[in-house]
Write a protein that holds these residues in place. Structure first.
Motif: not given
Length: 304
Positions: A77-90, A99-108
């Motif tokens: 779910y995080d992967v899809h959201e990050l991809r949408r954030a980077l590759k969507g329109a804008g 996502i990047l500020a709140s997840r743990t090292n293992a999650e990242i």
């Protein structure tokens, strides 16, 4: 819990004329994420159809987004959201920061592995090609998942870090953003909480006030998010939810992402912080802001 029973219940809700949305909400919100994955497999083996495809063909809009989000394994779910954030329109900078500020090292680390497998490019490469300057460097640093996760507080180093932050910002003309980044993105949480205390003594203001006055735009948002997540993660998410709903219009992608991704992690704490911060319950806020099945499923995830 019987995966087969739940799979049959979902099929029944979608079969024939019309869809029983209430049954879908009821079934999926009472399960946890791993149970939903079992249902997904059982649905295919006993019914011979793909559950996600069936849901997508029966549902639409924000309601569909929530339901598909619930059916997606946490990391993906995080992967899809990050991809949408980077590759969507804008670029959706808010999503990247959250996502990047709140997840743990293992999650990242799991996010990085799955991102590469899913899209063939690395998360870092996509961040680099889609963002710029100091904001890019902060995201790249957070995306390495390399923060010290110990609990040791080195008092001498805490004094030094606080002084360093003061000299990099308040004390000089212009700001040395690299100092802020290297301290805020690598040190452990306990150490940084001490640094913030010392900083207040030196600068006579809170570190968040300094970040606001010294930086702007996405960089300011990113470093503020880092500080807020270190201090009180549920409060950070409560604020994200509040801002997604207050005022005109709703930032649905943020609202959906936080409700789906935190529903089994710290939703109780988020609700408590929300009430303390805004004097209204999260439940009542969602109720006043959304409608229909979308509102029903969000209220179920909120609980209470």
């Amino acid at each position: 819990f019987s995966a087969e029973q739940e799979a049959q219940a979902l099929r029944k809700a979608m079969k024939g004329f019309g869809t029983d949305e209430d049954a879908i909400i009821e079934t999926l919100t009472k399960l946890n994420v791993s149970q939903r994955q079992q249902v997904l497999i059982t649905y295919k083996s006993t019914i011979g159809r793909d559950l996600i495809d069936d849901l997508k063909s029966e549902l639409s809009g924000n309601f569909e987004k929530v339901i598909i989000g619930l059916m997606t394994p946490t990391t993906m779910y995080d992967v899809h959201e990050l991809r949408r954030a980077l590759k969507g329109a804008g670029t959706d900078e808010g999503c990247l920061i959250e996502i990047l500020a709140s997840r743990t090292n293992a999650e990242i680390r799991h996010i990085n592995e799955n991102y590469k497998l899913q899209y063939g490019s690395t998360l870092e490469d996509d961040i680099v090609s889609d963002t710029s300057s100091m904001f890019r460097r902060v995201l790249v640093s957070l995306a390495t998942g390399n923060r010290d996760e110990g609990t040791f507080v080195d008092e001498a180093l805490a004094q030094q870090d606080a002084q360093c932050l003061y000299e990099a910002g308040e004390k000089k003309w212009g700001t040395d953003e690299v100092q802020f980044m290297s301290i805020l993105c690598t040190r452990n949480r306990c150490h940084l909480l001490r640094v913030f205390d010392v900083y207040r003594g030196i600068a006579n203001k809170d570190i968040t006030e300094s970040i606001k006055s010294e930086m702007s735009g996405d960089l300011e948002d990113a470093l503020l998010a880092v500080v807020k997540c270190l201090r009180n993660k549920p409060a950070y998410f409560a604020e994200r939810l509040y801002k997604s709903m207050k005022g005109l219009g709703t930032d649905d992608s943020t609202l959906i992402r936080v409700m789906v991704s935190r529903s089994e992690v710290d939703m109780l704490y988020i609700r408590r912080e929300f009430l303390a911060m805004y004097g209204k319950s999260l439940h009542s806020f969602i109720k006043g802001d959304c409608s229909g099945d979308y509102r029903k499923v969000l209220l179920r995830l909120c609980g209470g």
